[in-house]
Write a protein that holds these residues in place. Structure first.
Motif, PDB file in Angstrom:
ATOM      1  N   ASP A   1       0.681  -1.313   0.117  1.00  0.00           N
ATOM      2  CA  ASP A   1       0.089   0.078   0.075  1.00  0.00           C
ATOM      3  C   ASP A   1       0.954   1.433  -0.167  1.00  0.00           C
ATOM      4  O   ASP A   1       0.425   2.403   0.072  1.00  0.00           O
ATOM      5  CB  ASP A   1      -0.898   0.123   1.192  1.00  0.00           C
ATOM      6  CG  ASP A   1      -0.372   0.032   2.465  1.00  0.00           C
ATOM      7  OD1 ASP A   1       0.908  -0.176   2.386  1.00  0.00           O
ATOM      8  OD2 ASP A   1      -1.097  -0.043   3.543  1.00  0.00           O
ATOM      9  N   GLN A   2       2.036   1.074  -0.169  1.00  0.00           N
ATOM     10  CA  GLN A   2       3.086   2.160  -0.557  1.00  0.00           C
ATOM     11  C   GLN A   2       3.981   1.638  -1.562  1.00  0.00           C
ATOM     12  O   GLN A   2       4.207   0.733  -1.856  1.00  0.00           O
ATOM     13  CB  GLN A   2       3.717   2.707   0.848  1.00  0.00           C
ATOM     14  CG  GLN A   2       4.650   1.602   1.594  1.00  0.00           C
ATOM     15  CD  GLN A   2       5.143   2.221   2.862  1.00  0.00           C
ATOM     16  OE1 GLN A   2       3.908   2.256   3.766  1.00  0.00           O
ATOM     17  NE2 GLN A   2       6.212   2.566   3.164  1.00  0.00           N
ATOM     18  N   TYR A   3       4.787   2.695  -1.964  1.00  0.00           N
ATOM     19  CA  TYR A   3       5.980   2.243  -3.023  1.00  0.00           C
ATOM     20  C   TYR A   3       6.878   3.380  -3.315  1.00  0.00           C
ATOM     21  O   TYR A   3       6.787   4.377  -2.574  1.00  0.00           O
ATOM     22  CB  TYR A   3       5.025   2.037  -4.452  1.00  0.00           C
ATOM     23  CG  TYR A   3       4.394   3.363  -4.847  1.00  0.00           C
ATOM     24  CD1 TYR A   3       5.109   4.446  -5.709  1.00  0.00           C
ATOM     25  CD2 TYR A   3       2.995   3.746  -4.832  1.00  0.00           C
ATOM     26  CE1 TYR A   3       4.489   5.510  -6.430  1.00  0.00           C
ATOM     27  CE2 TYR A   3       2.514   4.923  -5.179  1.00  0.00           C
ATOM     28  CZ  TYR A   3       3.180   6.063  -5.920  1.00  0.00           C
ATOM     29  OH  TYR A   3       2.822   7.023  -6.231  1.00  0.00           O
TER      30      TYR A   3
ATOM     31  N   VAL B   1       6.193   6.816  -1.638  1.00  0.00           N
ATOM     32  CA  VAL B   1       4.864   7.442  -1.609  1.00  0.00           C
ATOM     33  C   VAL B   1       3.933   6.248  -0.667  1.00  0.00           C
ATOM     34  O   VAL B   1       4.029   5.320  -0.945  1.00  0.00           O
ATOM     35  CB  VAL B   1       4.229   7.442  -2.903  1.00  0.00           C
ATOM     36  CG1 VAL B   1       2.950   8.388  -2.893  1.00  0.00           C
ATOM     37  CG2 VAL B   1       5.209   8.327  -3.534  1.00  0.00           C
ATOM     38  N   ALA B   2       3.172   6.980   0.125  1.00  0.00           N
ATOM     39  CA  ALA B   2       2.419   6.170   0.904  1.00  0.00           C
ATOM     40  C   ALA B   2       1.013   6.825   0.949  1.00  0.00           C
ATOM     41  O   ALA B   2       0.573   7.529   1.978  1.00  0.00           O
ATOM     42  CB  ALA B   2       2.874   6.002   2.542  1.00  0.00           C
TER      43      ALA B   2
ATOM     44  N   VAL C   1       2.952   3.980   8.194  1.00  0.00           N
ATOM     45  CA  VAL C   1       3.811   4.057   7.068  1.00  0.00           C
ATOM     46  C   VAL C   1       5.038   3.398   7.523  1.00  0.00           C
ATOM     47  O   VAL C   1       5.755   3.603   8.572  1.00  0.00           O
ATOM     48  CB  VAL C   1       4.178   5.713   6.708  1.00  0.00           C
ATOM     49  CG1 VAL C   1       5.060   5.637   5.943  1.00  0.00           C
ATOM     50  CG2 VAL C   1       3.036   6.364   6.150  1.00  0.00           C
TER      51      VAL C   1
END
Length: 794
Positions: free
Chosen positions: A598-600, A608-609, A633
């Motif tokens: 769910d972040q990258y 990016v979260a 995060v």
């Protein structure tokens, strides 16, 4: 076709004996014979070929592997105790009557279960023991989560909404539009890639039917299995993209923001759209034509009442910095007297049935025939028509849709290839691939001074060599927003570097909150387009008024300011195969990140979260009267700069982070140097000859690479580019930067200016470029990031 069905392992027959010949290990059962050959493809890859005696057509129709890696050197097997052995630089392969052990030179071991491979007629299976595996990735375009342990996936390209009319809005349908049968398995401390190069209907079950067992099954044809070395996830992906090809370098305009809707129905409507972007101060790089631009859905035609002068209008848009892309479906209206149909029938370029008749489907134009893109006459015919249409219409790109192939109620299995001599299953998964390949050649010839831009809905292994991919007809709800990240990440691990979803959702009605969160989640995806269907609530950036418009405007503008970094990531993919969008596991091989999706990361520097839940559905807090949505995060080890709050945070932990509706949790890694464009924004018109280098250095010195080329032609493929190695350190109150630029162009092509985000109050920046020293006095300024102006020294 029944999806979700597989052959039970007990319905296979397994070998009971084996023998050696000069170049083969022969496994026999009561009803079959498997002749197994091994080829060294490269130092990083070995191929096993399984020749099943039940299979009469021995040809492998796949175009997935690049030409230079399709042959390899044959390896002679030898006997060792009770097994036959192939020794290769990449791996040692040990085979018994029904067992296979893969011992990688880099360490990992992967073995089959006791009954590891066998046949049920043409149906073939390989079954690996993955009880010690905690992760499995790749598999192309997929719903649900990033880690595919516990899932079963089929490889048969479909028009999702048509095939799953009752479940397409869920987040668990399977199969999908793109088929890439690649499994990246975490085995012990390393990774192994298995690419199953069979273009027919196949499936991979990763512990779904039987926990701890990876089952591969093919229903037709022989099987080539490419074993790809790691030991890291990065090395597997780099090696797989070398095997199957890497995406070409895109033109910068294609990395900008794109706007589309089914459908903008007239030139007047598109002109009003352009003017609305200008009034709203929102840059846009491309406007798209959906099917309503055509005359009665006839290919290579314009509705001249609604679009009286497409070439003139497209030129007008280009002068404003806006490119145009038109949808092109493969289906040709079956209408005698229609020039495209008549010429295709005369040249006999359409797919046939077994009886030799033109295969007829029923899609947008009504009764429809389909070019056979696997054959040279059809390729030449299509290239002529498409090239002429693009050139005469002054288009800049081509959007390939309905190429799964979508055939309406007509059974696609009746479609055959090579004048009816080749069965449908050999090319079904590759129909879009060959359409993209042929279209790429056409656009390259039609626009010789430009880089071709193509976008396809469907694809096969290696389609990234010709086209970007968008993830098809999604829905305007939170589940599909959530699914967009792992879907795009797995596409990147499968070689498709340039992809993304329809921002805002294509079907259904969005809301202001959902639309904002779509933009925030996807504003750094490789492909960034808002696209929605007719009869849905309009979702252009300004449709919900303020403050929604401002939030989206600043999100899009940040995309443009980071375009030099995006472009540099695209260049890095071209050179190495690294995806632009990466799971944290790609850079930080930690069990904590095996299921994190769910972040990258964009490249190796930006994390990016995004917020992926509605305010009403997730935990929230109020901060000075502003409601903020909370999420966790994961910050990897080291220091990270928070671009919302303008402060350094220590990593190696899980943060509880609260973000308002105009905020995106966005972080920069310590030691990163981000190329940033601070000039004026007017659509795709950006003067990138002056770039700021934003230095984020807390405990680590700064390092980065930047690439310079003409950003227009394919000269980069001939080595016509520069590489700039950038280093930054602190000495007392000075920022010291060294730029070492080498390559094709003069070293003063671009002016680089330093911007500092550290905690020290620096007085001066000293930049040494190839021995030439330039000093800058640093002063307090601000730089825009999303909806914040952050304090910097510049």
């Amino acid at each position: 076709m029944l999806f979700g069905k597989k052959t039970h392992p007990l319905n296979f027959e397994y070998g009971n004996d084996w023998s050696l010949e000069k170049t083969e290990i022969i496994v026999t059962g009561n009803s079959f014979e498997l002749r197994i050959q091994c080829h060294v493809i490269s130092d990083f890859c070995t191929r096993l070929h399984f020749d099943n005696s039940w299979v009469s057509d021995k040809h492998n129709y796949s175009d997935g592997v690049v030409e230079q890696y399709r042959t390899g050197s044959s390896i002679q097997p030898h006997r060792h105790q009770e097994r036959g052995v192939f020794n290769t630089p990449c791996a040692t392969l040990e085979l018994g009557p029904a067992q296979l052990a893969i011992r990688m030179a880099t360490g990992p071991l992967l073995e089959t279960v006791a009954d590891g491979f066998g046949c049920n007629g043409q149906t073939f299976t390989l079954q690996f023991d993955i009880r010690q595996s905690s992760g499995s990735y790749g598999f192309g375009e997929r719903t649900k989560r990033l880690n595919k342990i516990g899932e079963s996936m089929e490889f048969w390209t479909v028009d999702v909404v048509a095939v799953f009319p009752h479940t397409y809005d869920r987040d668990d349908y399977d199969p999908n539009y793109v088929a890439i049968p690649l499994a990246i398995i975490k085995s012990g401390a390393g990774y192994i890639g298995l690419y199953f190069d069979n273009p027919g209907h196949t499936l991979i079950d990763v512990g779904n039917s039987q926990p701890g067992r990876l089952q591969y099954q093919s229903t037709t044809g022989n099987n080539d299995v490419y074993i790809i070395a790691g030991p890291s996830l990065r090395e597997v992906v780099r090696n797989f993209t070398a095997l199957t090809g890497r995406a070409a370098l895109p033109a910068p305009w294609s990395l900008g923001y794109h706007q589309c809707r089914w459908s903008y129905t007239s030139e007047a409507e598109l002109r009003a759209l352009k003017e609305h972007f200008e009034r709203s101060d929102i840059p846009v790089s491309a406007l798209w034509y959906d099917i309503d631009y055509m005359d009665g859905n006839r290919l290579f035609s314009w509705d001249r009442e609604s679009f009286p002068n497409p070439a003139g209008f497209n030129n007008e848009l280009k002068e404003a910095g806006i490119r145009t892309v038109a949808i092109i479906d493969p289906g040709v209206k079956r209408e005698p007297g229609y020039e495209v149909y008549d010429s295709g029938q005369q040249s006999e370029v359409f797919c046939k049935t077994l009886s030799g008749r033109d295969y007829v489907g029923r899609v947008w134009p009504g009764d429809t025939v389909f070019p056979d893109f696997t054959q040279a006459p059809a390729q030449d015919w299509w290239a002529d028509w498409l090239g002429r249409f693009v050139r005469e219409s002054r288009l800049d790109g081509v959007w390939l849709d309905m190429n799964d192939p979508a055939t309406g109620y007509s059974n696609p299995q009746d479609m055959r290839f090579a004048q009816g001599s080749v069965a449908h299953e050999h090319y079904h998964n590759q129909y879009a691939h060959f359409m993209a390949k042929t279209s790429h050649q056409a656009v390259t010839v039609a626009l010789p001074d430009q880089r071709p831009f193509l976008l396809t809905r469907s694809g096969w292994t290696g389609t990234q060599r010709y086209s970007a991919v968008w993830t098809g007809d999604n829905v305007s709800h939170w589940q599909h927003l959530r699914m967009a990240i792992p879907c795009t990440l797995n596409l990147g691990l499968s070689g498709v570097a340039h992809s993304g979803p329809d921002v805002g959702g294509f079907l259904g009605h969005t809301t202001p909150e959902l639309l904002i969160r779509w933009y925030q989640a996807c504003f750094l995806f490789p492909f960034f387009r808002n696209h929605s269907a007719r009869n849905t609530k309009p979702q252009e950036p300004w449709q919900f008024g303020e403050p929604c418009t401002t939030t989206i405007r600043e999100t899009i503008k940040t995309r443009y300011r980071l375009l030099p970094y995006l472009y540099s990531c695209a260049f890095q993919h071209y050179l190495t195969g690294d995806p632009l969008l990466r799971p944290l596991l790609y850079e930080y091989d930690d069990p904590a990140y095996e299921n994190l999706d769910d972040q990258y990361l964009l490249g190796d520097a930006l994390l990016v979260a995004p917020i992926l839940t509605a305010d009403s559905d997730g935990p929230s807090v109020f901060d000075q009267g502003v409601r903020k949505t909370c999420r966790h995060v994961a910050l990897p080890p080291g220091w990270w700069f928070d671009l919302n709050r303008g402060e350094w945070l220590s990593g190696g932990r899980i943060l509880s982070y609260a973000a308002a509706l105009d905020e995106v949790p966005l972080f920069v890694r310590d030691g990163a140097i981000i190329p940033y464009y601070s000039g004026p924004l007017r659509n795709g018109m950006m003067d990138l000859r002056e770039i700021e280098l934003h230095v984020f250095s807390h405990a680590q010195p700064g390092q980065a690479e930047y690439f310079i080329d003409d950003q227009l032609t394919q000269g980069y493929a001939r080595g016509e580019y520069n590489t700039v190695a950038i280093d930054a350190t602190i000495e007392e109150d000075r920022l010291l930067m060294t730029l070492t630029e080498t390559g094709h162009y003069p070293t003063d092509t671009i002016c680089f200016k330093p911007v500092w985000y550290g905690t020290q109050k620096l007085r001066q920046a000293v930049v040494t470029t190839n021995g030439q020293i330039q000093s800058y006095e640093l002063h307090s300024q601000t730089r825009p990031w999303l909806n914040r102006n952050l304090a910097v020294l510049a």
